[in-house]
Motif scaffolding. Structure first.
Motif, short mmCIF file in Angstrom:
data_model
loop_
_atom_site.label_atom_id
_atom_site.label_comp_id
_atom_site.label_asym_id
_atom_site.label_seq_id
_atom_site.Cartn_x
_atom_site.Cartn_y
_atom_site.Cartn_z
N ALA A 221 -19.19 16.52 11.00
CA ALA A 221 -20.44 15.93 11.50
C ALA A 221 -21.65 16.76 11.12
CB ALA A 221 -20.37 15.79 13.02
N ASN A 222 -21.43 18.03 10.76
CA ASN A 222 -22.53 18.91 10.36
C ASN A 222 -22.85 18.65 8.90
OD1 ASN A 222 -24.40 20.89 9.96
ND2 ASN A 222 -23.05 22.61 10.43
N VAL A 288 -20.92 23.89 18.48
CA VAL A 288 -21.68 22.75 17.96
C VAL A 288 -21.26 21.49 18.72
CG1 VAL A 288 -22.21 21.37 15.92
CG2 VAL A 288 -21.85 23.84 15.70
N ASP A 289 -22.25 20.77 19.22
CA ASP A 289 -21.96 19.55 19.97
C ASP A 289 -23.04 18.53 19.67
OD1 ASP A 289 -20.69 17.81 21.62
OD2 ASP A 289 -21.11 18.85 23.49
N TYR A 290 -22.74 17.27 20.02
CA TYR A 290 -23.73 16.21 19.84
C TYR A 290 -24.81 16.34 20.93
CZ TYR A 290 -20.58 13.84 16.58
OH TYR A 290 -19.79 13.53 15.51
N LEU A 291 -26.03 16.06 20.53
CA LEU A 291 -27.13 16.12 21.47
C LEU A 291 -26.94 15.14 22.62
CD1 LEU A 291 -29.96 17.07 22.33
CD2 LEU A 291 -30.92 15.37 20.78
N LYS A 292 -26.37 13.98 22.34
CA LYS A 292 -26.18 12.96 23.37
C LYS A 292 -25.24 13.45 24.46
CE LYS A 292 -22.47 10.78 20.68
NZ LYS A 292 -22.03 9.53 19.98
N LEU A 305 -29.69 21.88 15.72
CA LEU A 305 -29.01 22.15 14.45
C LEU A 305 -29.28 21.04 13.45
CD1 LEU A 305 -27.03 23.87 12.76
CD2 LEU A 305 -25.17 22.52 13.75
N LEU A 306 -29.18 19.80 13.91
CA LEU A 306 -29.39 18.64 13.04
C LEU A 306 -30.20 17.60 13.79
CD1 LEU A 306 -28.83 16.88 10.52
CD2 LEU A 306 -26.67 16.19 11.60
N LEU A 315 -27.25 17.04 16.30
CA LEU A 315 -26.40 18.13 16.76
C LEU A 315 -27.23 19.27 17.34
CD1 LEU A 315 -23.93 18.37 13.71
CD2 LEU A 315 -23.58 17.14 15.86
N VAL A 316 -26.62 19.99 18.27
CA VAL A 316 -27.24 21.18 18.86
C VAL A 316 -26.22 22.31 18.87
CG1 VAL A 316 -28.90 19.95 20.30
CG2 VAL A 316 -26.61 20.38 21.18
#
Length: 389
Positions: A221-222, A288-292, A305-306, A315-316
């Protein structure tokens, strides 16, 4: 004989009388007793319920209103530091003494209401964090430093490579520099012990790279290509410099930085030797995880991050479980005229071989003993820094 002329009533009539009169009264009394017992039990439960809720709300802001909201408030709740009862949404109650403190009046400042129990400075016995033992074997194990004979053999080659990098800078001004570790091995141990102290105090495991945990974002995902508006690509020469910094850290040659505990700012980072402009300080790392998945997270150290065009793919970096020294570099006050003057580090996101990476880089020369600061609001401008020192 006349004696049996008027026979007596049968004995069964008395039993019928008891059955018809006293038994219903007895049953009625039992029913009344049960009814009253149930009412008493319900009333006691109703009284106990608000008490539980009050105790639970101590870890949240009390139900108050500041004068800029509805003008309705409770005069019995106020901040022990400033004496004001305004800004109820930022007023925190101690779980032990019930005294109130504004998040921004505490030192160090709290950005958000902490989860679980919270105790005010007066009720907290710990004044200073417990120092990590200055023992080489313990430090080597904590940071997972490579124990090999190649470390000493390649040390001279590394220094030559670093000198070569610095010579190339004169030809290309924007080339990033690798940090120069302190020559004294004992001083390096002290620097790493200071970082280990901060990590242990915050319950964080050391990591010097991005980590991908089950249940969070996958490494696939990154993808830097998903960045909204595109992401700047880190040149090949700078990638080599970044990899050199990583290899030095693996062998215990850490950046020349000390993590110190300040009663006002908390853990903070200061330079332990002169650092040149454009020097790579460190990489911002963590899970690393999804912002949601983190929109309701009260963590105060998450890093973008993204920033994807599709918000569901943003991503955060979450450094609350695994991190390095980047977590303890403080931010500037964006609302203060002197805040920008304190900034000596910049936070930049790069496309490194197709993946997003976040680097902390010196944006000017940093003298020895100077504390490191960067702008927490370099991208989204959503971090509350108005009360930062």
């Amino acid at each position: 004989m006349a004696r049996n002329r008027f026979p007596a009533k049968p004995k069964t009539s008395a039993r019928k009388y008891l059955t018809l009169v006293f038994l219903p009264l007895l049953l009625l009394f039992i029913y009344l007793f049960i009814y009253i017992s149930v009412l008493c039990l319900c009333s006691s439960m109703a009284v106990a319920k608000p008490t539980t809720m009050v105790l639970r709300r101590r870890t949240r802001a009390p139900r108050r209103y500041s004068e800029d909201e509805d003008g309705l408030g409770c005069d019995d709740v106020y901040c022990e530091r400033c004496g004001s009862g305004d800004f109820g949404s930022k007023l925190l109650l101690c779980d032990k003494c019930d005294k109130g403190y504004h998040l921004f009046c505490l030192r160090p400042i709290l950005v958000s209401v902490p989860k679980g129990s919270w105790f005010c400075p007066s009720c907290t016995n710990i004044k200073q964090p417990q120092l990590f033992p200055l023992v080489q074997t313990k430090i080597v194990d904590f940071f997972r430093i490579r124990r090999s004979s190649e470390s000493m053999e390649n040390q001279s080659n590394i220094k030559k490579r670093k000198r070569a990098c610095s010579l190339a800078v004169s030809k290309r001004k924007r080339k990033l520099l690798a940090y120069n570790p302190t020559e004294d091995p004992q001083r390096r141990l002290e620097q790493m012990a200071s970082l280990a102290t901060a990590l242990k105090a915050s319950g964080t495991e050391y990591s010097d790279g991005l980590t991908y945990r089950p249940g969070m974002a996958l490494r696939s995902a990154n993808c830097a290509a998903l960045e909204k508006g595109g992401m700047q690509i880190l040149p090949k020469e700078d990638i080599e410099t970044l990899n050199l910094c990583k290899k030095m850290m693996e062998k215990g040659e850490c950046p020349p930085l000390m993590v110190v505990f300040d009663p006002v700012e908390g853990f903070t980072v200061q330079a332990d030797r002169y650092i040149k402009d454009l020097t790579i300080i460190t990489e911002y790392v963590g899970d690393v995880d999804y912002l949601k998945n983190r929109e309701n997270d009260d963590g105060d150290s998450m890093m973008t991050l993204l920033h994807a065009s599709n918000p569901s793919k943003s991503l955060v970096i979450c450094p609350d479980k695994r991190s390095n020294i980047a977590r303890f570099v403080n931010g500037i006050n964006n609302f203060s005229p002197d805040g920008r003057k304190k900034q000596n580090v910049k936070c930049v996101r790069y496309d490194v071989n197709g993946e997003c990476r976040v680097l902390l880089i010196a944006n000017r020369d940093i003298r020895k003993g100077e504390r490191l600061y960067y702008d927490y609001n370099g991208y989204e401008h959503e971090y509350p820094t108005e009360h930062f020192v």
